[in-house]
Design an enzyme around this catalytic site. Structure first.
Site, PDB file in Angstrom:
ATOM      1  N   TRP A 106     -63.331 -18.330  58.450  1.00  0.00           N
ATOM      2  CA  TRP A 106     -64.056 -18.312  59.715  1.00  0.00           C
ATOM      3  C   TRP A 106     -63.776 -17.081  60.565  1.00  0.00           C
ATOM      4  O   TRP A 106     -64.595 -16.699  61.410  1.00  0.00           O
ATOM      5  CB  TRP A 106     -63.773 -19.593  60.494  1.00  0.00           C
ATOM      6  CG  TRP A 106     -64.378 -20.772  59.786  1.00  0.00           C
ATOM      7  CD1 TRP A 106     -63.724 -21.707  59.049  1.00  0.00           C
ATOM      8  CD2 TRP A 106     -65.764 -21.087  59.693  1.00  0.00           C
ATOM      9  NE1 TRP A 106     -64.616 -22.593  58.501  1.00  0.00           N
ATOM     10  CE2 TRP A 106     -65.885 -22.238  58.885  1.00  0.00           C
ATOM     11  CE3 TRP A 106     -66.922 -20.511  60.211  1.00  0.00           C
ATOM     12  CZ2 TRP A 106     -67.106 -22.823  58.588  1.00  0.00           C
ATOM     13  CZ3 TRP A 106     -68.146 -21.090  59.920  1.00  0.00           C
ATOM     14  CH2 TRP A 106     -68.238 -22.236  59.119  1.00  0.00           C
ATOM     15  N   GLU A 107     -62.653 -16.431  60.352  1.00  0.00           N
ATOM     16  CA  GLU A 107     -62.399 -15.178  61.060  1.00  0.00           C
ATOM     17  C   GLU A 107     -63.201 -14.038  60.434  1.00  0.00           C
ATOM     18  O   GLU A 107     -63.679 -13.149  61.130  1.00  0.00           O
ATOM     19  CB  GLU A 107     -60.906 -14.835  61.041  1.00  0.00           C
ATOM     20  CG  GLU A 107     -60.035 -15.751  61.881  1.00  0.00           C
ATOM     21  CD  GLU A 107     -60.309 -15.624  63.369  1.00  0.00           C
ATOM     22  OE1 GLU A 107     -60.832 -14.582  63.802  1.00  0.00           O
ATOM     23  OE2 GLU A 107     -60.009 -16.590  64.100  1.00  0.00           O
ATOM     24  N   GLY A 108     -63.344 -14.077  59.122  1.00  0.00           N
ATOM     25  CA  GLY A 108     -64.050 -13.003  58.426  1.00  0.00           C
ATOM     26  C   GLY A 108     -63.142 -11.798  58.205  1.00  0.00           C
ATOM     27  O   GLY A 108     -62.206 -11.571  58.967  1.00  0.00           O
TER      28      GLY A 108
END
Length: 254
Positions: A106-108
């Site tokens: 989700w942070e990438g």
């Protein structure tokens, strides 16, 4: 009356924060040479290899690295007040593989420093830059996914520590619940987590699965607007939180 000793500030402008870490809000600042009275000391975010934070007579915390105490270690008693977590030294300092993968997803991945969706400079998997061009990062840019994971692992103890600090010892969390809350803390910052209704409800003894299911979805705003990515991330955190596990992570790490 406090008998706290006074010591000079060595940095040019040193922030005094609401908690022992760089993710907490700034309450005031001290100028170089200004004397501060230390009432107690505690552990927190490591600054240049020093993880001690000094609580001043102003009720806020400064990194011991910027205070000339004359010693490398503690010079007064450890802080025992506030909302003190039940087991600041025995909780899991990092998170399980499922938690690492969730945060990374989700942070990438960002190989070199660049602004995130709300304009904050980040690199790797969500590392928020503390100096210009992320100069504090010890890994060479551009990062590989391997070094980015190493940086994430370096960052996580700061967030597990501040999470442990605000939870009381009656709260029992398994490794999946701990990982999900660490992801939430990593995303929203220690200061916001410390004052959250989620933490207050857990500390009151409410059912953790119920609390997570009801409270995590509320954390969907960034820059004042709803981001679908945050909506989806909260769903993933809830799913992980509610995944059964017999391995305890808080207050004691198994």
């Amino acid at each position: 009356m406090s008998l706290a000793a006074s010591y000079p500030i060595t940095g040019n402008t040193v922030n005094c924060r609401s908690g022992p870490g760089t993710s907490y809000g700034v309450k005031k600042s001290y100028k170089k040479g200004q004397s501060v009275s230390i009432s107690c000391q505690t552990s927190g975010t490591s600054v240049n290899g020093n993880s001690i934070w000094d609580k001043t007579s102003d009720g806020c915390y400064v990194a011991d690295h910027y205070v000339k105490t004359g010693r490398n270690g503690y010079v007064t008693s450890k802080c025992g007040g506030g909302s003190s977590g039940g087991s600041s030294d025995s909780h899991c300092k990092k998170v399980n593989t499922a938690g690492i993968n969730l945060i990374a997803q989700w942070e990438g991945f960002v190989a070199s420093p660049k602004p995130d969706p709300i304009g904050l400079p980040t690199v790797g998997y969500g590392h928020l830059c503390k100096q210009k061009n992320c100069a504090e990062v010890k890994y060479k840019f551009p990062l590989s996914k391997t070094t980015a994971k190493q940086l994430l692992n370096d960052d996580l103890p700061t967030y597990t520590a501040c999470l442990a600090k605000v939870l009381n010892s009656k709260v029992k969390l398994n490794d999946n619940q701990w990982a999900a809350l660490t992801s939430w803390t990593f995303n929203n910052g220690c200061g916001n987590v410390a004052t959250s209704t989620l933490v207050k409800r857990l500390n009151k003894g409410e059912n953790p699965n119920t609390v997570a299911s009801q409270e995590l979805p509320k954390w969907r705003l960034a820059g004042g607007r709803v981001l679908q990515g945050l909506v989806n991330r909260r769903k993933a955190e809830i799913k992980l939180f509610k995944t059964a596990s017999s391995k305890q992570a808080y207050p004691k790490c198994q």
